[in-house]
Enzyme design. Structure first.
Site, short mmCIF file in Angstrom:
data_model
loop_
_atom_site.label_atom_id
_atom_site.label_comp_id
_atom_site.label_asym_id
_atom_site.label_seq_id
_atom_site.Cartn_x
_atom_site.Cartn_y
_atom_site.Cartn_z
CG HIS A 1 -1.80 1.01 1.60
ND1 HIS A 1 -2.45 1.46 1.12
CD2 HIS A 1 -1.30 2.70 2.08
CE1 HIS A 1 -3.57 2.62 1.64
NE2 HIS A 1 -2.00 2.87 2.26
CD GLU A 2 2.19 3.42 3.65
OE1 GLU A 2 2.30 4.52 2.90
OE2 GLU A 2 1.12 2.97 4.39
CG HIS B 1 0.13 6.63 -0.42
ND1 HIS B 1 -0.48 6.94 -0.69
CD2 HIS B 1 -0.16 5.22 0.74
CE1 HIS B 1 -1.85 6.34 -0.29
NE2 HIS B 1 -1.25 5.93 1.19
CD GLU C 1 -4.39 6.87 2.41
OE1 GLU C 1 -4.19 4.70 2.19
OE2 GLU C 1 -3.41 7.66 2.42
#
EC number: 3.4.24.-
Length: 295
Positions: free
Chosen positions: A147-148, A151, A224
């Site tokens: 997930h990071e 980003h 997100e």
């Protein structure tokens, strides 16, 4: 770099359109008729320069600030199997996402959280809390790391900084218009800028800045969902859902992430009612549902 140039060009266009719109609606004439001698074009340029300068400066020092504010220890030589696994996992995810290996760190916090920051997708930092490493499975931590990495690969830190630059520009711009109007029209001050200008400008900046933060947070919430999709793509939908469900089970724990990093963490806390407009993250239930619909 192309993302920055395109976004700056877009924001320059926004400033020009705003200037033209104000002129077409006779705003300059209205202000002049009320004794307010204000060059709106110059004011827009002034506010854009300082609005973007603050936002971009924060972006360029974001890694340093993140390390300082969270006491993150960057892993250079792994000393434990957890650290060795972290480095190997981030290296694998970065390669699959098409970015350079970011710095990897651990920050001392009982809460389960992680964040990514950095001014460039090839010069980033990804960090995970000690609490997450201790209580989450490797598959769940991998999903959070994915997930990071999402980003970083999506350039979300740059995009959010530039959105904040636009917001800063217009908050400063309209706050100074309000300050001039209060000073010249209401208090009838004809000699320079009086105390009413400064008080009204500061008050307007606080109020407008608070309201405008809802715009920035709206962009943050959209990011997100995209990062969750990246996490599901890189680590598997099941693992990403499991990680979010584990985070949901720990929502009663306090979140100690600094405000400047909340938007870049995976866990943004809980807010109710109108406060949801100012959430940096969508509710975990909505994120889980979105992943389930994705399949």
């Amino acid at each position: 770099m192309m993302r920055i140039l395109l976004f700056l060009a877009t924001n320059l266009a926004v400033v020009l359109i705003a200037s033209i719109t104000l002129s077409l609606f006779g705003f300059n004439g209205f202000m002049a008729a009320n004794g307010v001698d204000l060059n709106l074009n110059q004011l827009l340029v002034f506010c854009a320069v300082f609005g973007f300068a603050g936002s971009l400066f924060s972006l360029f020092i974001s890694k340093w600030m993140a390390k300082m504010s969270t006491s993150t220890q960057v892993i250079t030589q792994p000393r434990t199997r957890h650290e060795q696994w972290l480095l190997q996992t981030v290296e694998q995810l970065s390669r699959e996402a098409g970015i350079k290996m970011p710095e990897v760190g651990i920050f001392p916090a009982y809460e389960a959280n992680a964040f990514a920051t950095g001014w460039n997708k090839n010069d980033a930092l990804v960090a995970v809390s000690q609490g997450m490493l201790e209580r989450f499975s490797y598959d769940e931590v991998k999903a959070v790391l994915a997930h990071e990495i999402g980003h970083v690969a999506n350039g979300d830190m740059v995009t959010l900084a530039l959105v904040q630059g636009v917001v800063n520009t217009f908050v400063m711009f309209f706050a100074r218009i309000i300050g001039n109007f209060v000073d010249k029209v209401i208090f009838k001050n004809e000699g320079g800028r009086g105390i009413a200008y400064f008080v009204a400008t500061i008050f307007a900046e606080v109020v407008l800045g608070f309201l405008a933060s809802a715009i920035t947070m709206w962009f943050s919430r959209k990011r997100e969902f995209r990062a969750d999709e990246a996490g599901a793509r890189l680590a598997g939908t099941g693992a990403m859902i499991a990680a979010l469900q584990h985070l949901r089970s720990e929502q009663g724990l306090p979140v100690h992430m600094p405000d400047s990093l909340t938007a870049f963490g995976i866990n943004g806390g809980i807010k109710q009612g109108m406060a949801r407009l100012f959430m940096s993250h969508p509710p975990l239930e909505e994120r889980i549902d979105a992943l389930r619909r994705r399949g």
